[in-house]
Design an enzyme around this catalytic site. Structure first.
Site, PDB file in Angstrom:
ATOM      1  N   LYS A 248       0.802  -1.261   0.030  1.00 32.71           N
ATOM      2  CA  LYS A 248      -0.032   0.091  -0.141  1.00 32.71           C
ATOM      3  C   LYS A 248       1.050   1.193  -0.068  1.00 32.71           C
ATOM      4  CE  LYS A 248      -4.470   1.060   0.178  1.00 32.71           C
ATOM      5  NZ  LYS A 248      -5.532   0.109  -0.248  1.00 32.71           N
TER       6      LYS A 248
ATOM      7  N   ASP B  86      -6.833   4.174  -4.988  1.00 39.83           N
ATOM      8  CA  ASP B  86      -7.301   4.015  -3.494  1.00 39.83           C
ATOM      9  C   ASP B  86      -8.287   5.375  -3.398  1.00 39.83           C
ATOM     10  OD1 ASP B  86      -7.688   2.269  -1.041  1.00 39.83           O
ATOM     11  OD2 ASP B  86      -7.433   4.034  -0.146  1.00 39.83           O
TER      12      ASP B  86
END
Ligand code: 2IT
Length: 436
Positions: free
Chosen positions: A118, A158
């Site tokens: 991430k 995201d």
């Protein structure tokens, strides 16, 4: 947990994510001496690599701005690191560690060969001009491109990162590395983006809910639904819910929520895209346009509904919200944001009503990212029908895995099922690869 907390002071969200996994996989862990001798849990909570960097850029007034960029390369046991990039002022290292940790299990559940990672920045895209966003993305990628690649680490979008940002980052990667490769997913279609990727997280979550309902001998048609958020994920969920004949009565934004008694129509779903494109982070205008009610600064969890889909951000639904939902007759919560419910809310809901954790229910997004990687490697693209069919099969497989490891009598503990199912594959791969 104590040792981890002492080593990672201030990373509360990361502790929350780890604690839930440890609690639910503990029996499985104890039953496999190999996992203990290989110190699999101790290894799993330590990211393989964390990259933190300065991101300087010049705003439209000519002033220098400095943000911080991150990429947490959490676990590559079953494939290249894979996971989104978040641009939001709340982004911290601890937050990205929780997301990267969750991503590892989620990606394992998808059945596709993807490790967990991430990244992101505390850059706030809200109110920025297109040129400012481009300059920021270019500066961010100028550093990140040294650490990623189609066989190493494949980021995607995201919160705050969509097709536009992915496009600018892809352009910069290609220019610096002189390579046209599938290094990012969630790309616009013209240069390798997969069909259905923008809708995939929301669609997948609704497909998952359909399987949960089937277990209960029910159907989604006619169910009264409340969702939070009006971003990409909420939009995809709304689109599929409306298509399947559910009655969607609430959406929300940072300014409050909308209650539409009549239920949303396709025109409302389309309007969600306009709201997002306006870049103002408000849902209030929806009320005026569709004759719905607007409740300022309130969360949608106080409306009467059969199913709730939190689709905004971590810890957006707390214990009190959980109790209010259940008191109003809610029978199912499908977490679509990552860790959308607080630990207390999960405890209140799970076992009392059907509860799906984000790492199972929202895995459709990264699953279609995995399919985008496959298409890029083949230099080919599948039709929307082909991608949707694969997504639908993957969501069924994830549901089956949750049932396999989470069924207890007549109840299904989806939290336990998802954590054990995701864990075993990664743990086995880690054991087989030695102490790396
Ligand atoms: O949380 C997530 O799964 C995502 N933001 C999607 C990640 C991806 O690589 O598509």
């Amino acid at each position: 947990m104590d040792a981890l907390k002492a080593k990672t002071v201030g990373e509360g969200e990361f502790h929350q994510a780890v604690e839930e996994v440890i609690e639910t996989v503990w029996e499985t862990y104890q039953a496999n001496p190999k996992y203990k001798t290989n110190k699999i849990l101790e290894k799993m909570v330590e990211p393989e690599r964390v990259i933190m960097f300065r991101v300087p850029w010049i705003d439209d007034k000519g002033e220098v701005q400095i943000n911080r960029g991150y990429r947490v390369q959490f676990n590559s046991a079953i494939g290249p690191y894979k996971g989104g990039i978040r641009f939001h002022p709340s982004v911290t290292l601890g937050g990205l560690k929780f997301l990267g940790f969750e991503q590892t299990f989620k990606n394992s559940l998808t059945t596709l060969p993807m490790g967990g990672g991430k990244g992101g920045s505390d850059f706030n895209p809200k109110g920025k001009s297109d040129n400012e966003v481009m300059r920021f993305c270019q500066s961010f990628m100028t550093e990140l491109c040294k650490h990623i690649g189609p066989e190493t680490d494949v980021p995607a979008g995201d919160i705050g990162v969509g097709g536009r940002e992915v496009g600018y980052m892809f352009g910069q990667y290609k220019r610096i590395r002189n390579e046209f490769t599938g290094v990012l997913t969630g790309k616009p279609r013209e240069f390798g983006g997969s069909r259905i990727r923008p809708e995939a997280t929301g669609y997948g979550s609704v497909y998952f809910a359909q399987h949960m309902l089937k277990e209960m001998g029910q159907d989604i048609k006619g169910k009264v639904v409340a969702i939070s958020g009006f971003g990409n994920v909420a939009w995809g969920a709304a689109q599929k819910l409306v298509q399947l004949g559910a009655k969607l009565v609430a959406i929300s934004g940072p300014d409050g929520y909308i209650y539409d008694e009549k239920g949303m129509t396709q025109a409302g779903v389309d309007y969600m895209l306009e709201l997002r494109a306006s870049n103002n982070d408000v849902v209030a205008p929806y009320a005026e346009k569709f004759g719905a009610k607007f409740f300022a600064k309130r969360k949608p969890w106080e409306v009467k509904c059969d199913i709730a889909f939190p689709c905004a951000i971590q810890n957006e639904l707390n214990e009190e919200d959980a109790k209010t939902l259940m008191a109003n007759g809610c029978k199912m919560v499908v977490e679509t944001s990552n860790m959308g419910c607080t630990a207390e809310a999960v405890r209140a809901l799970n076992g009392k009503i059907a509860f799906a954790p984000g790492k199972a229910a929202n895995a459709g997004g990264v699953a279609v990212s995995g399919l985008e990687m496959s298409q890029n490697s083949m230099r080919y693209s599948w039709t929307a029908e082909e991608v949707d069919a694969k997504l639908s099969q993957i969501m069924k497989d994830i549901h089956d895995t949750c049932v396999k490891y989470g069924k207890e009598g007549s109840k299904i503990d989806y939290v336990k099922g998802a954590n054990i199912g995701g864990f075993i594959k990664v743990a086995e791969a880690m054991c087989a690869q030695g102490h790396v």
